[in-house]
Design a protein around this motif. Structure first.
Motif, PDB file in Angstrom:
ATOM      1  N   MET A 384       3.049 -15.273  10.242  1.00  0.00           N
ATOM      2  CA  MET A 384       3.311 -14.431   9.063  1.00  0.00           C
ATOM      3  C   MET A 384       3.168 -12.957   9.417  1.00  0.00           C
ATOM      4  SD  MET A 384       1.255 -16.736   6.262  1.00  0.00           S
ATOM      5  CE  MET A 384       1.351 -15.562   4.923  1.00  0.00           C
ATOM      6  N   ASN A 385       2.134 -12.628  10.151  1.00  0.00           N
ATOM      7  CA  ASN A 385       1.926 -11.222  10.521  1.00  0.00           C
ATOM      8  C   ASN A 385       3.020 -10.737  11.463  1.00  0.00           C
ATOM      9  OD1 ASN A 385      -0.272  -8.953  10.399  1.00  0.00           O
ATOM     10  ND2 ASN A 385       0.364  -9.051  12.539  1.00  0.00           N
ATOM     11  N   ALA A 386       3.455 -11.602  12.379  1.00  0.00           N
ATOM     12  CA  ALA A 386       4.524 -11.217  13.305  1.00  0.00           C
ATOM     13  C   ALA A 386       5.811 -10.907  12.554  1.00  0.00           C
ATOM     14  CB  ALA A 386       4.750 -12.321  14.328  1.00  0.00           C
ATOM     15  N   ARG A 387       6.140 -11.740  11.550  1.00  0.00           N
ATOM     16  CA  ARG A 387       7.349 -11.493  10.754  1.00  0.00           C
ATOM     17  C   ARG A 387       7.229 -10.191   9.971  1.00  0.00           C
ATOM     18  NH1 ARG A 387      10.636 -14.470  13.591  1.00  0.00           N
ATOM     19  NH2 ARG A 387      10.271 -16.717  13.419  1.00  0.00           N
ATOM     20  N   SER A 388       6.039  -9.921   9.473  1.00  0.00           N
ATOM     21  CA  SER A 388       5.829  -8.675   8.714  1.00  0.00           C
ATOM     22  C   SER A 388       5.959  -7.456   9.613  1.00  0.00           C
ATOM     23  CB  SER A 388       4.449  -8.698   8.058  1.00  0.00           C
ATOM     24  OG  SER A 388       4.315  -9.814   7.190  1.00  0.00           O
ATOM     25  N   GLU A 389       5.368  -7.527  10.816  1.00  0.00           N
ATOM     26  CA  GLU A 389       5.466  -6.410  11.756  1.00  0.00           C
ATOM     27  C   GLU A 389       6.911  -6.167  12.168  1.00  0.00           C
ATOM     28  OE1 GLU A 389       3.285  -4.293  12.901  1.00  0.00           O
ATOM     29  OE2 GLU A 389       1.523  -5.107  11.892  1.00  0.00           O
ATOM     30  N   LEU A 390       7.650  -7.234  12.391  1.00  0.00           N
ATOM     31  CA  LEU A 390       9.060  -7.089  12.765  1.00  0.00           C
ATOM     32  C   LEU A 390       9.853  -6.431  11.639  1.00  0.00           C
ATOM     33  CD1 LEU A 390      11.305  -7.710  14.832  1.00  0.00           C
ATOM     34  CD2 LEU A 390      11.582  -9.937  13.731  1.00  0.00           C
ATOM     35  N   TYR A 391       9.581  -6.840  10.410  1.00  0.00           N
ATOM     36  CA  TYR A 391      10.265  -6.268   9.251  1.00  0.00           C
ATOM     37  C   TYR A 391       9.932  -4.777   9.093  1.00  0.00           C
ATOM     38  CZ  TYR A 391      10.686  -5.084   4.277  1.00  0.00           C
ATOM     39  OH  TYR A 391      10.962  -4.451   3.094  1.00  0.00           O
ATOM     40  N   LEU A 392       8.664  -4.421   9.230  1.00  0.00           N
ATOM     41  CA  LEU A 392       8.268  -3.018   9.075  1.00  0.00           C
ATOM     42  C   LEU A 392       8.849  -2.159  10.196  1.00  0.00           C
ATOM     43  CD1 LEU A 392       4.540  -3.465   7.989  1.00  0.00           C
ATOM     44  CD2 LEU A 392       6.477  -2.803   6.552  1.00  0.00           C
ATOM     45  N   THR A 427       8.706  14.498   6.221  1.00  0.00           N
ATOM     46  CA  THR A 427       9.467  13.273   5.933  1.00  0.00           C
ATOM     47  C   THR A 427       8.964  12.107   6.773  1.00  0.00           C
ATOM     48  OG1 THR A 427      11.132  14.009   7.551  1.00  0.00           O
ATOM     49  CG2 THR A 427      11.532  14.519   5.232  1.00  0.00           C
ATOM     50  N   GLN A 428       8.666  12.357   8.047  1.00  0.00           N
ATOM     51  CA  GLN A 428       8.140  11.297   8.899  1.00  0.00           C
ATOM     52  C   GLN A 428       6.763  10.854   8.413  1.00  0.00           C
ATOM     53  OE1 GLN A 428      10.077  10.042  11.381  1.00  0.00           O
ATOM     54  NE2 GLN A 428       8.552   8.415  11.548  1.00  0.00           N
ATOM     55  N   LYS A 429       5.984  11.808   7.942  1.00  0.00           N
ATOM     56  CA  LYS A 429       4.661  11.470   7.418  1.00  0.00           C
ATOM     57  C   LYS A 429       4.782  10.631   6.146  1.00  0.00           C
ATOM     58  CE  LYS A 429       0.215  13.669   6.389  1.00  0.00           C
ATOM     59  NZ  LYS A 429      -0.496  14.968   6.261  1.00  0.00           N
ATOM     60  N   CYS A 430       5.746  10.945   5.320  1.00  0.00           N
ATOM     61  CA  CYS A 430       5.966  10.145   4.106  1.00  0.00           C
ATOM     62  C   CYS A 430       6.372   8.720   4.450  1.00  0.00           C
ATOM     63  CB  CYS A 430       7.033  10.799   3.228  1.00  0.00           C
ATOM     64  SG  CYS A 430       6.519  12.355   2.468  1.00  0.00           S
ATOM     65  N   LEU A 431       7.202   8.587   5.478  1.00  0.00           N
ATOM     66  CA  LEU A 431       7.623   7.254   5.917  1.00  0.00           C
ATOM     67  C   LEU A 431       6.424   6.460   6.430  1.00  0.00           C
ATOM     68  CD1 LEU A 431       9.755   5.133   6.617  1.00  0.00           C
ATOM     69  CD2 LEU A 431      10.143   6.344   8.779  1.00  0.00           C
ATOM     70  N   ASP A 432       5.591   7.106   7.249  1.00  0.00           N
ATOM     71  CA  ASP A 432       4.394   6.426   7.764  1.00  0.00           C
ATOM     72  C   ASP A 432       3.477   6.002   6.623  1.00  0.00           C
ATOM     73  OD1 ASP A 432       5.346   6.812  10.315  1.00  0.00           O
ATOM     74  OD2 ASP A 432       4.171   8.642  10.662  1.00  0.00           O
ATOM     75  N   LYS A 433       3.331   6.871   5.649  1.00  0.00           N
ATOM     76  CA  LYS A 433       2.467   6.552   4.512  1.00  0.00           C
ATOM     77  C   LYS A 433       3.026   5.376   3.717  1.00  0.00           C
ATOM     78  CE  LYS A 433       0.337   8.664   0.434  1.00  0.00           C
ATOM     79  NZ  LYS A 433       0.219   9.905  -0.376  1.00  0.00           N
ATOM     80  N   LEU A 434       4.334   5.359   3.545  1.00  0.00           N
ATOM     81  CA  LEU A 434       4.961   4.267   2.801  1.00  0.00           C
ATOM     82  C   LEU A 434       4.737   2.926   3.495  1.00  0.00           C
ATOM     83  CD1 LEU A 434       6.899   3.090   0.643  1.00  0.00           C
ATOM     84  CD2 LEU A 434       8.793   3.692   2.187  1.00  0.00           C
ATOM     85  N   LEU A 435       4.969   2.879   4.811  1.00  0.00           N
ATOM     86  CA  LEU A 435       4.898   1.604   5.526  1.00  0.00           C
ATOM     87  C   LEU A 435       3.461   1.197   5.847  1.00  0.00           C
ATOM     88  CD1 LEU A 435       7.923   2.000   7.975  1.00  0.00           C
ATOM     89  CD2 LEU A 435       7.864   0.983   5.704  1.00  0.00           C
ATOM     90  N   ASN A 436       2.601   2.151   6.113  1.00  0.00           N
ATOM     91  CA  ASN A 436       1.221   1.805   6.481  1.00  0.00           C
ATOM     92  C   ASN A 436       0.353   1.475   5.289  1.00  0.00           C
ATOM     93  OD1 ASN A 436       1.884   2.276   9.174  1.00  0.00           O
ATOM     94  ND2 ASN A 436       1.158   4.386   9.134  1.00  0.00           N
ATOM     95  N   ASN A 437       0.669   2.069   4.144  1.00  0.00           N
ATOM     96  CA  ASN A 437      -0.166   1.867   2.956  1.00  0.00           C
ATOM     97  C   ASN A 437       0.454   0.938   1.931  1.00  0.00           C
ATOM     98  OD1 ASN A 437      -1.937   3.698   4.110  1.00  0.00           O
ATOM     99  ND2 ASN A 437      -1.117   5.448   2.972  1.00  0.00           N
ATOM    100  N   CYS A 438       1.595   0.354   2.255  1.00  0.00           N
ATOM    101  CA  CYS A 438       2.221  -0.571   1.312  1.00  0.00           C
ATOM    102  C   CYS A 438       1.363  -1.835   1.181  1.00  0.00           C
ATOM    103  CB  CYS A 438       3.643  -0.912   1.737  1.00  0.00           C
ATOM    104  SG  CYS A 438       3.747  -1.835   3.284  1.00  0.00           S
ATOM    105  N   LEU A 439       1.570  -2.556   0.109  1.00  0.00           N
ATOM    106  CA  LEU A 439       0.776  -3.758  -0.150  1.00  0.00           C
ATOM    107  C   LEU A 439       0.994  -4.813   0.926  1.00  0.00           C
ATOM    108  CD1 LEU A 439      -1.161  -5.089  -2.126  1.00  0.00           C
ATOM    109  CD2 LEU A 439       0.826  -6.008  -3.367  1.00  0.00           C
TER     110      LEU A 439
END
Length: 850
Positions: A384-392, A427-439
């Motif tokens: 499950m984690n591998a699929r999530s990492e690939l998606y992100l 913009t890159q920081k916003c992207l990192d925040k979106l992907l790293n802090n998403c549920l």
């Protein structure tokens, strides 16, 4: 007054210099010297008369002569310069005329350039005014064209064409339109503007209504049609928001259908163990591996991004994909939360974690959970984690490329403004925040955090079980627990690696390192601490003798007990197998480290982690390599124990028998041939003793020949060593056996040196010792890959000394005469060895200068 003083000085000078000849002022000796300084006489001209010379003159005639000479030189110099100036006069007049002519030309050119520039400025002004007039006319025409076109397009329901006209109207220069409204056509332009604004509002309402109907009916072509119209009307954010809302509904609908299929899956299905990982895979990628997924419709998020990224970039412009993904990720988080909740509930994930946590506590009285029950759950979590990492990673790559396209299409002025304000970084920081802090990321981190504890329990319990069920099969060098333990360790680390999480992988490497370093190494260390049993059964001969003694003893007591012999043999075998296990563990850890380096190189090349993750991983591998070294140290301790217990007690007595063999061999008068059979030094190439021809011989060396035919010591010593090491050669790995042979060789060299220093020799005895030493070195060279001659270097040099004919012959091999030979013996030791020769006088030895 000055002249009179000079005259008096000159008169006194004549009185003092009476009888001396006046100096010749014209002579080079008198008038040459240090040249006058530039501040001196002559105003800086070069003169042959020095200042010191002038100061030394006291006679008036001499001073007058010097003065006349200096005046003549100065006059000549002035005249030559005046001639040069007269010659330059005509040239200066020509230069003056040329300069005036050049100044006139420059003035003319300057005036001409100023006139041309003023004309060009007038032309530019006229051109700009003409361009503004043309643009104003074009805008008025475009305004009329847009008004007529949008009316026609709306009547024909050609909304794309109507939107194109509105978009053209919105792109007109507002300032030009305002200027046009102030002219004669102002009323007509106001009317056109009013009609266009009404058409714009009407078209926006129509597009919004049509889009809502299409989304309600699920008509994807119509949805995409009106989605493309929104940016033409300046509704970029509204279009992306509405389209994202439609896509999220579709994703939610299909995700709920898939989740219902999961809950109804038969547990006997082939993919039942990873059904929740497949559900996430279907949500992210839409890849179904087997039924029941074959009959469901896939509406994956990655496919949505791939399909609509070109549309967004074309109609909405680069940099807008982030907005679409931001909306989609919110829905993705909702669906992931539902899937994970069902996973936790159906797999009893939290309950099993609590049981594992209680089992890890030392004072826990609860029944431990069976590690095999955790295996499928742990595998599913990592998948499950591998699929999530690939998606992100997919989302990050797509959005980053979209940002790069937008940056590349911007003008240089815009780029500089963006760099100044740090927009690209933001913009890159916003992207990192979106992907790293998403549920999704937070949920997976929680699952992995629990997984690490459960994986630690699985590894520890299975390793303990492998140690408890350790068995040894005859013919094998190692026992079963080595392969079993490292299979378990590789499985746990490999499973963590498959999660695509560097933090998870590093945590498992650290846990595996601790398990191997502490628990498993302690097991092997305790077995080695039991030691190698010292018994009389060291080889076949001593085994038979001891067995006979034990049998006689037992018969006298009326019984025969073999338990002691069997337990001793088992203890020996256990010790040797443990040594092999330790060596195999060290090699397996090194192999595991190399494998992890190779696998993680591929992982890092895919963009997983960064420099910080790389440094953390390297630190974990260095700790793993340190554990391998600790196993090597443990192996060395075991070898030292084996050498001290089993080899030293046998080798020392065998070497001590050297003292019972006389090396004061009877010597008779002989005349030797060219080979110098008597006292042959061992640092020279040895002769073939079987073919040495003696020119004259009164009678043979009886005792020496007897030693050659029936060797009194070395052959038996070699035989004993061979029998002693045969037992270990069969029970140890080649690497360990080679190391043990090296220890035995070092022991033999040290002990033999001790007994040699306790012996006495004559000339033939030294020759006999040289033969014995050569035979021993030749044998040991065949049984080990270690360097033997280096260990026996001191003994070889002692044999060389014992073979000397005279005491002073040592000087032929010492100091500057040693050549490539490096002496390992000190001068005191050389004298000590020379003293072993009974035929050397102590006075001669003391007189040596070494």
């Amino acid at each position: 007054m000055t002249w009179r003083a000079n005259e008096k000085g000159a008169s006194r000078g004549r009185k003092r210099g009476k009888g001396t000849k006046m100096a010749d002022l014209n002579s080079p000796q008198k008038l040459s010297g240090v040249p006058l300084s530039p501040e001196g006489l002559g105003g800086g001209c070069c003169s042959e008369i020095s200042t010191e010379l002038i100061r030394s003159l006291t006679e008036l005639q001499e001073l007058e002569a010097v003065y006349e000479r200096l005046c003549g030189e100065e006059q000549n110099t002035i005249e030559s310069k005046m001639v040069t100036l007269h010659r330059m006069g005509p040239n200066l007049q020509l230069i003056e005329g040329d300069a005036k002519q050049l100044a006139g030309m420059i003035t003319f050119t300057c005036n001409l350039a100023e006139n041309v520039s003023s004309k060009v400025r007038q032309l530019d002004l006229a051109k700009n005014r003409l361009y503004q007039a043309i643009q104003r006319a074009d805008d008025i025409l475009d305004l009329k064209f847009c008004m007529d076109g949008v009316q026609t397009a709306l009547r024909n329901e050609d909304y794309e064409q109507a939107a194109a006209h509105i978009h053209r109207y919105l792109c007109l220069d507002k300032s030009v339109i305002e200027l046009s409204r102030q002219g004669k056509e102002g009323s007509m332009i106001d009317a056109n503007l009013k009609l266009l604004q009404e058409a714009e509002q009407r078209l926006k309402a129509i597009v919004t209504e049509k889009f809502a109907i299409a989304t309600k009916e699920g008509d994807l072509p119509q949805v995409e049609r009106f989605f493309k119209i929104f940016p033409l009307l300046g509704l970029h954010e509204e279009g992306l928001s509405k389209f994202s809302e439609y896509l999220c509904k579709q994703v939610a609908s299909k995700a709920e259908e898939n989740l219902l299929l999961v809950l109804g899956t038969d547990m006997s299905d082939r993919r039942a163990a990873v059904i929740f990982a497949d559900t996430l895979t279907l949500l992210f990628e839409g890849k179904a591996l087997s039924p029941p997924w074959g009959h469901c419709r896939h509406f994956r998020i990655a496919r949505i991004v791939e399909t609509h990224q070109p549309i967004v970039e074309t109609y909405y412009g680069p940099g807008r994909l982030y907005t679409l993904i931001k909306y989609l990720q919110v829905e993705c988080d909702r669906q992931v939360e539902k899937v994970v909740d069902k996973f936790i509930k159906q797999r009893d994930y939290h309950q099993q974690f609590r049981q594992v946590q209680n089992s890890l506590m030392r004072n826990s009285t609860m029944e431990k959970i069976e590690p095999r029950e955790l295996d499928p759950i742990l595998t599913e979590v990592t998948l499950m984690n591998a699929r999530s990492e690939l998606y992100l990673r997919f989302l990050r790559k797509r959005v980053s490329s979209d940002f790069e396209v937008g940056d590349s299409m911007a003008s240089e002025e815009v780029k500089q403004v963006m760099r100044g304000k740090g927009i690209t970084y933001m913009t890159q920081k916003c992207l990192d925040k979106l992907l790293n802090n998403c549920l999704l990321s937070c949920t997976m981190q929680e699952l992995i955090g629990l997984y690490i504890t459960m994986e630690e329990y699985f590894m520890r319990e299975t390793v303990n079980k492998a140690v408890a069920l350790d068995t040894y099969e005859k013919g094998q060098l190692t026992s079963s627990m080595v392969d079993d333990v490292f299979y378990i360790v590789k499985k746990c680390i490999g499973r963590a690696l498959s999660s695509s999480s560097i933090d998870c992988l590093c945590a498992m490497i650290n846990l595996a390192t601790t398990e191997l370093e502490s628990d498993f190494r302690d097991v092997l260390c305790n077995k080695l601490r039991m030691g190698f049993p010292a018994t009389t059964l060291q080889d076949i001969q001593r085994g038979v003798t001891s067995a006979v003694n034990i049998m006689h003893s037992s018969l006298q007591q009326g019984k025969f007990d073999t338990k002691g012999i069997e337990s001793t043999d088992e203890a020996k075998l256990s010790f040797l197998v443990t040594l092999n296990n330790v060596e195999a563990c060290s090699e397996n850890i090194s192999t595991l480290k190399k494998t992890l380096e190779s696998d993680c190189t591929k992982l890092f090349s895919q963009g997983i982690g960064g420099e910080q993750a790389q440094a953390k991983f390297d630190s974990c591998l260095s700790d793993l390599a340190a554990v391998s070294n600790k196993f090597r140290d443990l192996l060395q301790e075991g070898l030292t124990e084996l050498n001290s217990t089993a080899i030293r007690p046998q080798v020392q007595p065998w070497i001590n028998t050297f003292l019972s063999v006389s090396h004061n061999i009877e010597e008779v008068s002989v005349t030797t041939g060219s080979h110098q059979a008597q006292g042959y030094p061992s640092i020279l190439p040895p002769p073939n003793w079987s073919t040495v021809e003696l020119c004259e011989q009164t009678r043979p060396y009886e005792e020496f020949n007897d030693y050659e035919a029936n060797d009194p010591w070395v052959q038996q010593f070699i035989l004993n060593l061979e029998q002693q090491m045969a037992e270990f050669k069969a029970g140890l790995s080649p690497v360990i056996y080679d190391s043990l042979t090296g220890l035995m060789t070092s022991l033999a060299a040290v002990e033999l040196e001790k007994v040699v220093l306790k012996s006495t020799f004559n000339r033939l005895g030294g020759l006999q010792f040289d033969k014995e030493l050569r035979s021993l070195i030749a044998y040991l060279t065949t049984v080990t890959t270690w360097t033997i001659r280096d260990k026996f270097a001191r003994l070889s040099q002692m044999a060389t000394i014992l073979n000397l004919e005279r005491v002073t012959e040592i000087l032929d091999y010492w100091g500057a005469n040693s050549g490539p030979l490096t002496w390992r013996l000190t001068p005191a030791e050389v004298r000590q060895v020379l003293a072993l020769r009974i035929d050397f006088r102590s006075e001669d030895i003391k007189r040596l200068r070494l």
